[in-house]
Design an enzyme around this catalytic site. Structure first.
Site, PDB file in Angstrom:
ATOM      1  N   ASP A  16      -1.540  -0.739   5.859  1.00 51.65           N
ATOM      2  CA  ASP A  16      -1.830  -0.199   7.192  1.00 51.65           C
ATOM      3  C   ASP A  16      -3.306  -0.249   7.540  1.00 51.65           C
ATOM      4  O   ASP A  16      -3.708   0.269   8.578  1.00 51.65           O
ATOM      5  CB  ASP A  16      -1.346   1.250   7.300  1.00 51.65           C
ATOM      6  CG  ASP A  16      -2.227   2.204   6.497  1.00 51.65           C
ATOM      7  OD1 ASP A  16      -2.461   1.922   5.300  1.00 51.65           O
ATOM      8  OD2 ASP A  16      -2.692   3.205   7.055  1.00 51.65           O
TER       9      ASP A  16
ATOM     10  N   ASP B 114      -0.047   5.192   0.986  1.00 49.95           N
ATOM     11  CA  ASP B 114      -0.263   6.138   2.088  1.00 49.95           C
ATOM     12  C   ASP B 114      -0.477   5.411   3.407  1.00 49.95           C
ATOM     13  O   ASP B 114      -1.334   4.534   3.509  1.00 49.95           O
ATOM     14  CB  ASP B 114      -1.475   7.022   1.783  1.00 49.95           C
ATOM     15  CG  ASP B 114      -1.322   7.765   0.461  1.00 49.95           C
ATOM     16  OD1 ASP B 114      -0.394   8.569   0.358  1.00 49.95           O
ATOM     17  OD2 ASP B 114      -2.127   7.520  -0.460  1.00 49.95           O
TER      18      ASP B 114
ATOM     19  N   ASP C   2       0.883  -1.164   0.000  1.00 50.77           N
ATOM     20  CA  ASP C   2       0.000   0.000   0.000  1.00 50.77           C
ATOM     21  C   ASP C   2       0.928   1.223   0.000  1.00 50.77           C
ATOM     22  O   ASP C   2       2.131   1.094   0.267  1.00 50.77           O
ATOM     23  CB  ASP C   2      -0.878  -0.045   1.253  1.00 50.77           C
ATOM     24  CG  ASP C   2      -1.739   1.187   1.406  1.00 50.77           C
ATOM     25  OD1 ASP C   2      -2.412   1.555   0.420  1.00 50.77           O
ATOM     26  OD2 ASP C   2      -1.722   1.797   2.483  1.00 50.77           O
TER      27      ASP C   2
END
Length: 214
Positions: free
Chosen positions: A166, A11, A9
């Site tokens: 995240d 951001d 991922d």
């Protein structure tokens, strides 16, 4: 089993871009006389792409406005200020260098153009073999489609692939695609939302051990 592909991922995993996203969102809302948002508020809203970010922001302010106008405003502003405050998380560069020999891809719900520009501006683009944003596939995370299609692109298999993210979106997408999931705790989601990951790490560098032992 040898890991052949790691999907990341963007951001909240590779880079902390929350302040720049907040600045862009607030610019467009304040321009219309609407109260802005704190970074903590934005952290809870990011992850599903710009359309959903604007929709969630409007819901939070209990407003009904033309979404497309705000989306265009956001993208135009953000393009010009994509890394005014964004930074690479600790140990990311060093870890990516140590993972040489393993193919690496970024799958983000951010637009492909913005994902590439973020990585390039912060000096990370060279580490990746493929960058995919929300506009590159028919579906976006938490759908497994972007992961499945990326695995095919590299002619590998789910059992030789891991995804690092995240949020619960990354974990769900990875699980549905049949790949091992690694959640980082330093990003934008509370640890409770990461409990279904196969591995949970506090430091990005912990990924090296996982990649070498699987």
């Amino acid at each position: 089993m040898t890991i052949e592909l790691i999907i990341f991922d963007l951001d909240g995993t590779l880079v902390d871009s929350c302040k720049d996203i907040t600045q862009a969102l607030n610019y467009c809302f304040k321009k219309r006389g609407i109260e802005g948002f704190s970074q903590e508020e934005v952290k809870k809203m990011v992850g599903e792409g710009v359309n959903r970010l604007i929709e969630k922001a409007l819901q939070l302010r209990k407003l009904s406005l033309p979404v497309q106008d705000l989306i265009e405003c956001f993208i135009n502003y953000y393009k010009k200020h994509i890394a005014d405050f964004s930074r690479v998380y600790p140990n990311v560069r060093e870890t990516l260098e140590k993972l040489q020999g393993i193919k690496k891809a970024v799958i983000s719900n951010k637009l492909t153009e913005l994902s590439i520009k973020t990585l390039k501006t912060l000096g990370l683009l060279e580490y990746f073999d493929f960058i995919a944003g929300s506009d590159l596939f028919a579906e976006r995370k938490p759908s497994p489609v972007p992961i499945i299609e990326t695995i095919k692109r590299f002619n590998t298999s789910p059992d030789k692939t891991i995804i690092v993210g995240d949020s619960e979106l990354d974990i769900k997408a990875g699980t549905l695609a049949g790949v091992k999931t690694v959640a980082v705790t330093y990003g934008y989601r509370e640890k409770e939302l990461l409990k279904n990951a196969d591995f949970i790490i506090d430091k990005f560098s912990d990924l090296i051990t996982i990649a070498r032992t699987l």
